[in-house]
Write a protein that holds these residues in place. Structure first.
Motif, mmCIF file in Angstrom:
data_model
loop_
_atom_site.group_PDB
_atom_site.id
_atom_site.type_symbol
_atom_site.label_atom_id
_atom_site.label_comp_id
_atom_site.label_asym_id
_atom_site.label_seq_id
_atom_site.Cartn_x
_atom_site.Cartn_y
_atom_site.Cartn_z
ATOM 1 N N ILE A 74 61.052 -30.281 -207.670
ATOM 2 C CA ILE A 74 61.487 -29.173 -206.810
ATOM 3 C C ILE A 74 62.300 -29.764 -205.676
ATOM 4 N N THR A 75 63.501 -29.226 -205.496
ATOM 5 C CA THR A 75 64.375 -29.737 -204.436
ATOM 6 C C THR A 75 64.654 -28.614 -203.453
ATOM 7 N N VAL A 76 64.395 -28.867 -202.201
ATOM 8 C CA VAL A 76 64.589 -27.836 -201.186
ATOM 9 C C VAL A 76 65.458 -28.347 -200.056
ATOM 10 N N ASN A 77 66.111 -27.390 -199.424
ATOM 11 C CA ASN A 77 66.960 -27.656 -198.276
ATOM 12 C C ASN A 77 66.259 -27.029 -197.074
ATOM 13 N N LEU A 78 66.033 -27.813 -196.016
ATOM 14 C CA LEU A 78 65.380 -27.215 -194.862
ATOM 15 C C LEU A 78 65.856 -27.843 -193.556
ATOM 16 N N THR A 79 65.449 -27.214 -192.464
ATOM 17 C CA THR A 79 65.844 -27.707 -191.139
ATOM 18 C C THR A 79 64.809 -28.712 -190.649
ATOM 19 N N CYS A 80 65.300 -29.861 -190.212
ATOM 20 C CA CYS A 80 64.390 -30.927 -189.776
ATOM 21 C C CYS A 80 63.504 -30.476 -188.622
ATOM 22 N N GLU A 81 64.135 -29.771 -187.705
ATOM 23 C CA GLU A 81 63.373 -29.384 -186.520
ATOM 24 C C GLU A 81 62.207 -28.476 -186.882
ATOM 25 N N ALA A 82 62.438 -27.617 -187.859
ATOM 26 C CA ALA A 82 61.388 -26.672 -188.240
ATOM 27 C C ALA A 82 60.206 -27.393 -188.854
ATOM 28 N N ILE A 83 60.496 -28.322 -189.751
ATOM 29 C CA ILE A 83 59.372 -29.003 -190.393
ATOM 30 C C ILE A 83 58.682 -29.937 -189.406
ATOM 31 N N MET A 84 59.450 -30.463 -188.481
ATOM 32 C CA MET A 84 58.811 -31.285 -187.452
ATOM 33 C C MET A 84 57.882 -30.443 -186.590
ATOM 34 N N GLY A 85 58.291 -29.226 -186.317
ATOM 35 C CA GLY A 85 57.442 -28.330 -185.534
ATOM 36 C C GLY A 85 56.121 -28.082 -186.229
ATOM 37 N N ALA A 86 56.190 -27.921 -187.535
ATOM 38 C CA ALA A 86 54.960 -27.688 -188.285
ATOM 39 C C ALA A 86 54.081 -28.926 -188.267
ATOM 40 N N LEU A 87 54.690 -30.094 -188.413
ATOM 41 C CA LEU A 87 53.891 -31.317 -188.482
ATOM 42 C C LEU A 87 53.378 -31.737 -187.124
ATOM 43 N N ARG A 88 54.086 -31.356 -186.101
ATOM 44 C CA ARG A 88 53.722 -31.820 -184.768
ATOM 45 C C ARG A 88 52.396 -31.257 -184.312
ATOM 46 N N SER A 89 52.074 -30.080 -184.787
ATOM 47 C CA SER A 89 50.872 -29.460 -184.239
ATOM 48 C C SER A 89 49.609 -30.017 -184.865
ATOM 49 N N VAL A 90 49.769 -31.031 -185.642
ATOM 50 C CA VAL A 90 48.587 -31.663 -186.216
ATOM 51 C C VAL A 90 48.316 -32.933 -185.433
ATOM 52 N N SER A 91 47.153 -33.074 -184.942
ATOM 53 C CA SER A 91 46.901 -34.294 -184.188
ATOM 54 C C SER A 91 46.222 -35.298 -185.090
ATOM 55 N N ASN A 98 54.098 -37.218 -178.807
ATOM 56 C CA ASN A 98 53.952 -38.120 -177.660
ATOM 57 C C ASN A 98 52.786 -37.660 -176.795
ATOM 58 N N SER A 99 52.330 -38.562 -176.020
ATOM 59 C CA SER A 99 51.072 -38.327 -175.300
ATOM 60 C C SER A 99 51.129 -37.090 -174.413
ATOM 61 N N ALA A 100 52.319 -36.765 -173.948
ATOM 62 C CA ALA A 100 52.394 -35.634 -173.024
ATOM 63 C C ALA A 100 51.997 -34.333 -173.694
ATOM 64 N N SER A 101 52.303 -34.215 -174.969
ATOM 65 C CA SER A 101 52.000 -32.934 -175.588
ATOM 66 C C SER A 101 50.973 -33.101 -176.696
ATOM 67 N N GLY A 102 50.092 -34.029 -176.529
ATOM 68 C CA GLY A 102 49.096 -34.247 -177.568
ATOM 69 C C GLY A 102 48.188 -33.046 -177.736
ATOM 70 N N SER A 103 48.057 -32.637 -178.941
ATOM 71 C CA SER A 103 47.177 -31.502 -179.201
ATOM 72 C C SER A 103 45.747 -31.982 -179.155
ATOM 73 N N ASP B 171 46.409 -25.544 -175.155
ATOM 74 C CA ASP B 171 46.284 -26.024 -176.533
ATOM 75 C C ASP B 171 46.771 -24.974 -177.510
ATOM 76 N N MET B 172 46.485 -23.730 -177.201
ATOM 77 C CA MET B 172 46.915 -22.677 -178.114
ATOM 78 C C MET B 172 48.431 -22.575 -178.139
ATOM 79 N N ILE B 173 49.023 -22.585 -176.966
ATOM 80 C CA ILE B 173 50.470 -22.388 -176.917
ATOM 81 C C ILE B 173 51.217 -23.593 -177.459
ATOM 82 N N GLU B 174 50.616 -24.756 -177.337
ATOM 83 C CA GLU B 174 51.285 -25.959 -177.826
ATOM 84 C C GLU B 174 51.475 -25.992 -179.317
ATOM 85 N N GLN B 175 50.692 -25.220 -180.024
ATOM 86 C CA GLN B 175 50.832 -25.245 -181.476
ATOM 87 C C GLN B 175 52.173 -24.661 -181.899
#
Lengths: 303, 454
Positions: A74-91, A98-103, B171-175
């Motif tokens: 399966i080959t998909v085209n997507l926006t990097c920023e969007a997928i980074m947003g999804a991955l970022r919220s996982v700690s 980065n430490s400033a916005s660590g969940s 924490d909620m908004i950061e997601q």
């Protein structure tokens, strides 16, 4: 077409996207049974730089299930920023963001799957976690994707390159970046040269200024040549002094250097007057978990 | 008005200013005899922020001159960033011993013509007393604005009250990975149920028309809230994050919880944060997102949703959310609490009747002359250790003023121009008058905020 997997190693996935995001807004991800390929080959890229990366499924995912009519790919085209947003919220313990916005949610599980929401194909990330207070929290991200047609997928091909003239282990990309940033203001073209005695040289040469930066004692790994010719033993050892060089756009070299966030080891291959190939290893080289391969074509300068 | 605070109070004060500057550009100061209020409204009038400091917050606090009667509050307007940049400077944090803020009113038009001086504007003077006897004086022009904006008191019959710690809500908004940038103004949709709360990014239904690449939804237990008095479940409201984030940042850095109150989606959201000798009120406009459950109080069809995006089809663009603030001439309302729980207290703190131009006192003119601070240290009865910048003569006692006259310099008879010419120096001490009642003329045009003098 079905795709579902648990993400074991979010950090690596995130770092790959982080490096790629600096090159291109959108990228192509190709999921196969064995590997995940991240491809950036837009013609609009500065200096013609391309990224082709291959990451073993096992180093990122678990419970991987894929099924499609095109050979289970399966080959998909997507926006990097969007997928980074999804991955970022996982700690993760190693700290994706980065430490400033660590969940401060403890992640229990991340599941990614192909889905359709309102007639739009998305990559859906379901994250279950625990809050600081010990309660359950569920986060869902839908990343908009465009599934590529088999016709277009077939057209994707890595650039053709001859046998490299020399391989050299690059020094810290961060340090190189400081130097190259200074050079960028002086010149558009950068010459990358290496010799077998461990010398790496970056040079610019314009009407007003000529700068050479040398790194000595770089490791020259001996790579096994694919399809080694029978006479390899008879080939004369290469001249240690000879510098193999390739001229590239400074801006594209800088773009590659921005992947310093992920690299542990980077090997540069100079194909004299043809291209520069850079293998950026993610994680341990020995693990062979992932490699980001950068192709920077040479600029033919008649001077 | 004069207020002094020491270095321990600097941090909350500066943080308050930082939060205010994220809400709006122009900051209003209202000083009454009991409290000092700093408040501002954002440019689309959809968010309001007020910090009210009790006089106990300050080591010295004086408004007006008790001897002269008239306890009217002092009011002025200036650019938030100007004041913030003075106080936020890193050397200030390290070396400040105490900070004096004073407001000096401008004269009325008639007198200004006589005196031909620049006293038409009021000034805010910030005097930072730092270590090693360094005193830095900053003067900012205050403009008197004609329109005062203050939020209306909410109808509390169907109010929902939530209390949450700042970390939990952050924490909620950061997601949500929301676009950051000057032009972006993301919104979140909150749905409060019996036991669970869900938050979605506005374009959560990704369809082919919208440009959003990422939609996020969070589901969390209502137990994350320390207090969860929901009036009716489910309730769905939506509001913009820009100002909300400023509030959360303030609460988090001060370690204070947030009390969030709202009624129905078309009424604004009220947030109270209470600290040591100060309390803050934030009002943010909300809207009912399309397609959410309607409740007994039906939302009006033209929701007060504000929109900053350039969508031609969106006729709600720049629509003032009238509910957040309204014009008022009632100064008392500026300091009035809008919390129902504290309404009894607020009555006792009620401010005085609306301002009317007070008649200037007759000895105004002569006092002005004599209150020039001399630059001659020898005649000065001021402090023993000579500061670099002589303190304003509002601290000159009657005796000092008499000393000036006796010094025979003839300063007291000079006009401002002559005095300036004599000293040939810029940034002289402004003519300072001791506690004069404020009398902003209603005809005066509001000028854009102050410039820093000196």
């Amino acid at each position: 077409m079905r795709f579902r997997a648990g993400i074991e190693n979010v950090t690596t996935f995130f770092r790959i996207m982080q490096s790629v995001e600096k090159l291109q807004k959108k990228c192509i991800i190709k999921f196969t049974e064995e590997n995940m390929h991240v491809i950036c080959n837009s013609d609009a890229n500065e200096g013609g730089i391309q990224v082709w990366s291959q990451i073993k499924i096992d180093s990122i995912f678990n419970n991987y299930r894929i099924q499609s009519n095109s050979n289970n790919e399966i080959t998909v085209n997507l926006t990097c920023e969007a997928i980074m947003g999804a991955l970022r919220s996982v700690s993760t313990s190693s700290g994706v963001s980065n430490s400033a916005s660590g969940s401060s949610y403890e992640t229990d599980e991340v599941i990614v799957k192909l889905a359709k929401k309102n007639d739009q194909a998305v990559l859906n990330f379901e994250i279950t976690g625990t809050t600081a207070g010990g309660r359950k929290v569920k986060i869902g991200h839908d990343v908009r994707i465009e599934v590529m047609k088999p016709v277009d997928v077939a057209r994707l091909s890595e650039p053709m390159c001859p046998e490299p003239d020399i391989h050299v282990l690059l020094p810290s990309l961060q340090k190189m970046r400081t130097i190259v940033e200074r050079l960028r203001t002086q010149s558009d073209l950068l010459a990358v040269r290496a010799s077998h005695n461990g010398c790496l040289r970056l040079s610019i040469n314009t009407e007003s200024v000529k700068v050479d930066t040398d790194w000595k004692d770089c490791t020259i790994p001996q790579m096994m040549k694919e399809g080694a010719s029978q006479d390899s033993a008879d080939e004369p050892p290469p001249d240690p002094e000879q510098l193999f060089s390739v001229l590239v756009s400074v801006k594209s070299f800088l773009k590659f250097l921005s992947s310093h966030v992920v690299s542990t080891t980077t090997i540069a291959c100079v194909c004299q007057n043809h291209c520069l190939i850079l293998y950026v290893y993610i994680g341990d080289v020995a693990d062979a978990g992932g490699v980001l391969t950068f192709y920077i074509p040479a600029i033919i300068d008649d001077e | 008005m004069q207020a002094t605070f020491d270095s321990s109070a600097l941090k909350p004060f500066t943080r308050a200013l930082a939060c205010l500057s994220r809400y709006g550009e122009e900051l209003c100061i209202y000083a009454s005899s009991e409290t000092l209020s700093l408040f501002c409204t954002n440019s689309s009038k959809s968010a309001y922020c007020r910090f009210k400091f009790n006089k106990e917050f300050f080591s010295k606090y004086r408004v007006g001159d008790p001897a002269r009667g008239a306890h009217d509050g002092v009011l002025g307007q200036l650019m938030a960033k100007s004041l913030l940049s003075i106080l936020k400077h890193k050397t200030v944090e390290l070396t400040l011993e105490r900070c004096e803020i004073s407001i000096v009113e401008g004269v009325s038009a008639e007198e200004a013509a006589d005196e031909s001086q620049d006293g038409l504007e009021s000034k805010l003077i910030v005097r930072l007393h730092c270590k090693h006897n360094v005193i830095k004086t900053h003067k900012l022009l205050l403009s008197g604005s004609t329109t005062l904006l203050a939020p209306g008191a909410p109808d509390t019959s169907n109010e929902t009250l939530l209390r949450i710690g700042p970390r939990a809500i952050r924490d909620m908004i950061e997601q949500f990975s929301l676009p950051k940038g000057v032009k972006s103004d993301p919104q979140l949709i909150w749905t409060f149920g019996e036991t669970d709360v869900s938050v979605r990014s506005l374009e959560s239904s990704i369809d082919t028309r919208s440009k959003a690449q990422l939609a996020t939804e969070l589901a969390i237990s209502a137990d994350e809230f320390d207090l969860y008095n929901l009036h009716e479940a489910p309730t769905t409201i939506a509001f913009h994050l820009r100002e909300f984030n400023a509030t959360i940042a303030f609460a988090e850095i001060c370690g204070l919880g947030l009390d969030i109150r709202f009624t129905d989606p078309t009424e604004p959201l009220f947030i109270d944060v209470e600290g040591d000798n100060f309390e803050t009120l934030f009002v943010i406009s909300t809207s009912q997102p399309p397609g959410s459950a309607t409740q007994t109080h039906l939302a009006s069809t033209d929701s007060k949703k504000r929109s900053r995006e350039d969508t031609p089809a969106d006729s709600a663009r720049f629509k003032k959310s009238m509910k957040v603030v309204q014009s008022t001439t009632d100064r008392a309302s500026l300091a009035r609490d809008t919390t129902p729980a504290r309404s009894t207290l607020s009555l006792s703190k009620q401010m005085l009747p609306p301002a009317n131009p007070a008649t200037p006192t007759s000895n105004h003119v002569s006092n002005y002359q004599s209150s020039h601070a001399p630059h001659l240290a020898s005649t000065s009865k001021l402090s023993q250790e000579l500061p670099l910048f002589l303190p304003g003569s509002s601290q000159l006692s009657i005796l000092d003023e008499a000393a000036l006259r006796e010094s025979g310099l003839g300063i007291e008879h000079m006009t401002a121009e002559e005095f300036d010419n004599m000293l040939e120096a810029k940034g002289d001490e402004p003519p300072v008058r001791t506690g004069r009642p404020c009398h902003f003329s209603s005809n005066r045009l509001a000028r854009p905020g102050g410039r820093t003098m000196n």
